[in-house]
Design an enzyme around this catalytic site. Structure first.
Site, PDB file in Angstrom:
ATOM      1  N   ASP A  55     -23.999 -38.773   9.503  1.00 20.91           N
ATOM      2  CA  ASP A  55     -24.238 -38.428   8.108  1.00 20.91           C
ATOM      3  C   ASP A  55     -23.394 -39.404   7.276  1.00 20.91           C
ATOM      4  O   ASP A  55     -22.601 -40.176   7.818  1.00 20.91           O
ATOM      5  CB  ASP A  55     -23.817 -36.976   7.873  1.00 20.91           C
ATOM      6  CG  ASP A  55     -24.034 -36.524   6.444  1.00 20.91           C
ATOM      7  OD1 ASP A  55     -25.004 -36.978   5.808  1.00 20.91           O
ATOM      8  OD2 ASP A  55     -23.217 -35.731   5.948  1.00 20.91           O
ATOM      9  N   ASP A  57     -21.857 -38.685   3.489  1.00 19.97           N
ATOM     10  CA  ASP A  57     -20.772 -38.060   2.727  1.00 19.97           C
ATOM     11  C   ASP A  57     -19.880 -37.208   3.620  1.00 19.97           C
ATOM     12  O   ASP A  57     -20.345 -36.358   4.369  1.00 19.97           O
ATOM     13  CB  ASP A  57     -21.350 -37.195   1.601  1.00 19.97           C
ATOM     14  CG  ASP A  57     -21.916 -38.031   0.473  1.00 19.97           C
ATOM     15  OD1 ASP A  57     -21.206 -38.928  -0.003  1.00 19.97           O
ATOM     16  OD2 ASP A  57     -23.072 -37.783   0.074  1.00 19.97           O
ATOM     17  N   ASP A 331     -20.609 -33.271   8.532  1.00 21.80           N
ATOM     18  CA  ASP A 331     -19.602 -32.308   8.049  1.00 21.80           C
ATOM     19  C   ASP A 331     -20.196 -30.936   7.771  1.00 21.80           C
ATOM     20  O   ASP A 331     -19.466 -29.950   7.709  1.00 21.80           O
ATOM     21  CB  ASP A 331     -18.925 -32.835   6.783  1.00 21.80           C
ATOM     22  CG  ASP A 331     -19.847 -32.768   5.565  1.00 21.80           C
ATOM     23  OD1 ASP A 331     -20.856 -33.502   5.560  1.00 21.80           O
ATOM     24  OD2 ASP A 331     -19.572 -31.983   4.641  1.00 21.80           O
TER      25      ASP A 331
END
Length: 493
Positions: A55, A57, A331
């Site tokens: 991913d 961010d 996250d």
């Protein structure tokens, strides 16, 4: 220094016992854990991993704490200027460390709270606005219990008809803004619809995310080192992110350089996760060098190109990348990892930045002494509870009171409002249970990979079940300073 209370002599347990318990703490335990450790929920052999996915961010790009203040301020001002909320809300400044990841929000009641793995609200962690709600009122609001039924807690992706669970790191300023706005209305006795407030705050936070200047707060200094090391060892790399290409491009150029795309075999933006992982509705589209959408049919996913939207089923068909040879990092436990773990058999790695702060707390003498005595008190209560004479009952009541005080002190070491993101008083949190369920490994940042050889095998601790004896002491050192990878593998960096 931790303050320990004297135990009445009637229980044959006094300061001498406290001293004995304190002596049980091994020397050097207060510096035992290393924040660069990768922790395993499942056995993972990196030698079998051929493809690494990421991913963007809070995975490849970490951000400074200043970003939370910026997101909060921008969204707050958006509420006032564009949604015409009262000017008084503008007076609420951002409160660092008020909220914690993994909390639940009761949308209709306007309450922020911490829920454990068994769906029980942790009393003392329920907030209406910026003020704690008394335990008696919490029990009254939830029908005489602090248990929240499964169908109300949240659905598979963390949002149910009543509760929303905040799982990504960006949600911290959102929770704080919700608390501030609720506090304003409650303090000024203004009637409002908590459901509409929740939607407006969520929309305002979303407006901040799409503006595309958050790359200015990036602190992912070792991202290039991680990606270059993997690529130089012949690993295939891919990126699947919900962020738009212009935003990702600015951040990656800042962290890695203008040729960052050369490190990746596949780049996919605006993927619309989690739908990307569980739906086959959206086809892939290609973006040209200017970021403009092209309408040619995608027959292969090629290096050097940038793709938009798409779905995992076409991704698997076009790449053939399946099973445990793929390790994907993200996250957000629901949007990034859940489907990959449960439906597709990929390996998953959770990025949990809070580990660094929580590790520092666990390494303190105050925490070690407090937790050791808390466990000892619990053991005493368990063994002595059958004594029914008045003196023993008085001692037991004193122990129960001291146990509650120790729990509060321990909680406050992490966060004075909600405590650790991983534990309630004695249970794993709802967040912690999902972390164990949806991730094979977890770590504070992607840079932790730099501490391990690419043929390293992660072994989970064999922690004893409730009916088992803790006989396997060889596993108790996982994550400590003396583990081989931090000394003998130092050459990797």
């Amino acid at each position: 220094m931790y303050i320990l209370y004297a135990i009445p002599s009637a229980a044959s347990c006094n300061h001498d016992v406290i001293r004995c318990i304190t002596n049980l703490i091994p020397p050097g335990v207060c510096n035992l854990l290393n924040p660069s450790t990768i922790y395993a929920n499942n056995e993972v052999d990196l030698d079998e991993v051929e493809i690494y996915g990421f991913d963007y961010d809070y995975t490849l790009a970490l951000y400074s704490n200043t970003l939370d203040t910026m997101i909060y301020n921008t969204a707050r001002d958006f509420l006032v200027k564009h949604y015409k909320y009262p000017e008084g809300i503008s007076k609420y400044d951002y409160i660092p460390n008020f909220a914690a990841r993994g909390l639940h929000y009761d949308i209709q009641k306007g309450l922020l709270m911490k829920i454990d793995a068994f769906h029980y609200i942790q009393l003392g962690t329920v907030y209406r606005g910026l003020n704690p709600v008394p335990d008696e009122e919490v029990l009254e609001l939830y029908g005489g219990t602090n248990h929240v039924p499964l169908e109300e807690v949240s659905g598979f992706y963390g949002k149910g008809p009543v509760m929303k669970q905040f799982m990504d790191v960006f949600s911290i300023p959102e929770m704080t803004l919700l608390a501030a706005a609720n506090d304003y209305f409650n303090s000024n006795d203004i009637e409002y619809d908590p459901g509409h407030l929740y939607k407006d705050v969520s929309d305002a936070i979303g407006m901040v995310h799409i503006k595309g200047y958050m790359y200015k707060w990036i602190i992912g200094d070792e991202t290039y080192a991680v990606l270059h090391r993997l690529a130089s060892h012949g690993k295939k790399l891919f990126l699947i992110t919900n962020s738009p290409f212009s935003f990702v491009d600015k951040g990656m150029k800042y962290m890695v350089g203008k040729d960052w795309r050369d490190l990746f075999d596949i780049v996919i933006v605006q993927a619309d996760k989690p739908h990307f992982f569980n739906s086959c509705g959206k086809p892939f589209r290609r973006l040209d060098s200017n970021g403009d959408l092209q309408w040619d049919k995608i027959k292969s996913l090629d290096k050097g190109q940038v793709y938009k939207q798409g779905n995992l089923f076409d991704f698997l068909r076009l790449t053939g990348w399946r099973g445990s040879k793929v390790l994907y990092f993200g996250d957000h436990l629901y949007s990034d990892l859940a489907d990959l773990m449960l439906r597709h058999g990929w390996r998953t790695g959770a990025i949990v930045p809070e580990l660094e702060v929580e590790t520092r707390v666990v390494n303190t003498e105050q925490y070690a002494q407090g937790l050791t005595w808390l466990q000892a008190l619990t053991g005493l209560l368990e063994r002595m509870q059958m004594h029914r004479d008045p003196e023993s009952k008085k001692v037991l009541q004193d122990w129960l009171k001291e146990r509650e005080e120790l729990r509060a002190v321990t909680k406050n070491l992490f966060n004075p409002h909600f405590g650790s993101i991983f534990r309630t008083c004695h249970n794993p949190t709802y967040f912690s249970r999902r972390l164990c369920r949806f991730s094979d490994v977890y770590m504070a940042s992607i840079s932790c990979l730099l501490n391990y050889d690419l043929s390293y095998t992660f072994y989970p601790r064999r922690t004893p079940l409730q009916h088992e004896a803790p006989l396997w002491m060889d596993q108790l050192c996982t994550g400590c300073m003396k583990t081989p990878f931090l000394e003998e593998m130092a050459h990797i960096r």
